[in-house]
Design an enzyme around this catalytic site. Structure first.
Site, PDB file in Angstrom:
ATOM      1  N   SER A  93     -18.021  39.689  88.210  1.00 23.45           N
ATOM      2  CA  SER A  93     -17.074  39.561  87.100  1.00 23.45           C
ATOM      3  C   SER A  93     -17.847  39.245  85.835  1.00 23.45           C
ATOM      4  O   SER A  93     -19.010  38.831  85.894  1.00 23.45           O
ATOM      5  CB  SER A  93     -16.113  38.398  87.424  1.00 23.45           C
ATOM      6  N   TYR A 101     -12.725  30.489  89.762  1.00 24.33           N
ATOM      7  CA  TYR A 101     -13.053  31.921  89.805  1.00 24.33           C
ATOM      8  C   TYR A 101     -14.449  32.129  89.215  1.00 24.33           C
ATOM      9  O   TYR A 101     -15.282  32.851  89.759  1.00 24.33           O
ATOM     10  CB  TYR A 101     -12.007  32.693  89.007  1.00 24.33           C
TER      11      TYR A 101
HETATM   12  C1  GCO Z   1      -9.073  36.060  83.537  1.00 26.60           C
HETATM   13  C2  GCO Z   1      -9.262  37.381  84.231  1.00 26.60           C
HETATM   14  C3  GCO Z   1     -10.750  37.664  84.405  1.00 26.60           C
HETATM   15  C4  GCO Z   1     -10.943  39.140  84.634  1.00 26.60           C
HETATM   16  C5  GCO Z   1     -12.280  39.545  85.149  1.00 26.60           C
HETATM   17  C6  GCO Z   1     -13.274  39.602  84.082  1.00 26.60           C
HETATM   18  O1  GCO Z   1      -8.120  35.338  83.876  1.00 26.60           O
HETATM   19  O2  GCO Z   1      -9.876  35.800  82.634  1.00 26.60           O
HETATM   20  O3  GCO Z   1      -8.591  37.446  85.457  1.00 26.60           O
HETATM   21  O4  GCO Z   1     -11.235  36.837  85.404  1.00 26.60           O
HETATM   22  O5  GCO Z   1     -10.042  39.623  85.543  1.00 26.60           O
HETATM   23  O6  GCO Z   1     -12.692  38.749  86.202  1.00 26.60           O
HETATM   24  O7  GCO Z   1     -14.484  40.097  84.617  1.00 26.60           O
END
Ligand code: GCO
Length: 255
Positions: free
Chosen positions: A146, A159
C-alpha cells in the site's frame, strides 16, 4: 520473444481475497495471461458467485474457501490442493481489511484483526506455498502492499503498520527464498476505486484530496494493477526480488 516472457500458460495462481476488489481484478488479469486461478475468500457464497461469473466469461478458475488468518485452515487448504494435484506456482497475498479509527480509541481486538488479516496471513500462506515451491526450484510470490507501506495516514494506523510489515516481509522472503528460484515482490496500490474505499470515494472532501494529491489527478482502477501483477507473476521478472512497485498515479513521488 517478448510476449512469451509474460505468458502464464500452464501456471496455477492462488489469489487470496479474490472474491472482490483488487484480488478479483488481479485474478482476472492472471487468467487473461493464461494462468489457471484458484480463487480464495472466507465466504463460500461470495467465492462461488465470482467463480461462476468468471467461468461464464471463459476463465479457468477453481475455488479454495479458507480463512487466511487461521494456521490450520491454511495448512488444510494447501493439503487439499496437494491432494487435487494442484501446484501453486504463483501466490498473490492480497487478502486485507481496513479499519479507520484514531489509535487512542482502537481496541486490541481491532488492532489484532487488521494485523492478522493484512500481515500474518501473508506469512501463513506464503510459508505453505514456499514449502512446496522450494523443492520445485521456482515460484512467484506477490504481496499486496500500500502507499501506507511507506507513509502513514492518520486513522488507519493498524493498516499502515501491517502494510509496512508487508514491505519488509517481502524483502525477508526474498532474502531466504531467492536462492531456491523463488521471486518475492510486492505491489503498492495507490488510492483505488474499490468497495473498501467506497466511504472515501463518496466523501467529496476526501475525493478532492485524492485528485489534488495524485499527479495523475484521479483514483486508480483495480484493473490498472494487472500489468504489474502479470509482470511479477511471469518470467519477465525472474531477476527481480524483494521489490515493491507502486501503482499510484505518482502520489508517492511528489510532496
Ligand atoms: C485509506 C485507504 C488507503 C488506500 C490504500 C492506499 O483509508 O487511506 O483505505 O489505505 O486504500 O491502502 O495505498
Amino acid at each position: 520473444m517478448t510476449s512469451k516472457l509474460f505468458d502464464l500458460t500452464g501456471r496455477t495462481a492462488l489469489v487470496t481475497g479474490s472474491s472482490r476488489g483488487l484480488g478479483r481484478a488481479i485474478a482476472e488479469g492472471l487468467c487473461d495471461a493464461g494462468a489457471r486461478v484458484v480463487l480464495n475468500g472466507r465466504n463460500e457464497k461470495a467465492v462461488a458467485i465470482v467463480a461462476e461469473e468468471m467461468r461464464n466469461a471463459g476463465y479457468q478458475v477453481l475455488k479454495a474457501v479458507f480463512d487466511v488468518t487461521s494456521e490450520s485452515a491454511v495448512r488444510n487448504a494447501f493439503e487439499r490442493l496437494d491432494d487435487e494435484g494442484l501446484e501453486v506456482d504463483i501466490l498473490v497475498n492480497n487478502a486485507g481489511i481496513q479499519h479507520r479509527q484514531p489509535l487512542v480509541e482502537l481496541s486490541l481486538a481491532d488492532w489484532q484483526g487488521v494485523i492478522d488479516t493484512n500481515l500474518t496471513s501473508a506469512f501463513l500462506v506464503g510459508r505453505e506455498a514456499a514449502r512446496r515451491m522450494i523443492p520445485r526450484g521456482r515460484g512467484k510470490i506477490i504481496n499486496i502492499g500500500s502507499l501506507t507501506s511507506e507513509v502513514a495516514r492518520a486513522t488507519v494506523i493498524p493498516y499502515t503498520a501491517a502494510k509496512g510489515g508487508v514491505k519488509l516481509l517481502t524483502k525477508g522472503m526474498a532474502a531466504e527464498w531467492a536462492k531456491f528460484g523463488i521471486q518475492a515482490n510486492a505491489i503498492g496500490p495507490g488510492y483505488m476505486l474499490t468497495d473498501m474505499n467506497e466511504a472515501l470515494v463518496n466523501d467529496p472532501q476526501f475525493d478532492a484530496w485524492v485528485k489534488s494529491r495524485t499527479p495523475a489527478g484521479r483514483w486508480g482502477e483495480p484493473q490498472e494493477l494487472v500489468g504489474t501483477a502479470v509482470f511479477l507473476a511471469s518470467s519477465a521478472s525472474d531477476y527481480v526480488n524483494g521489490q515493491i512497485i507502486y501503482v499510484d498515479g505518482g502520489m508517492l513521488s511528489v510532496l
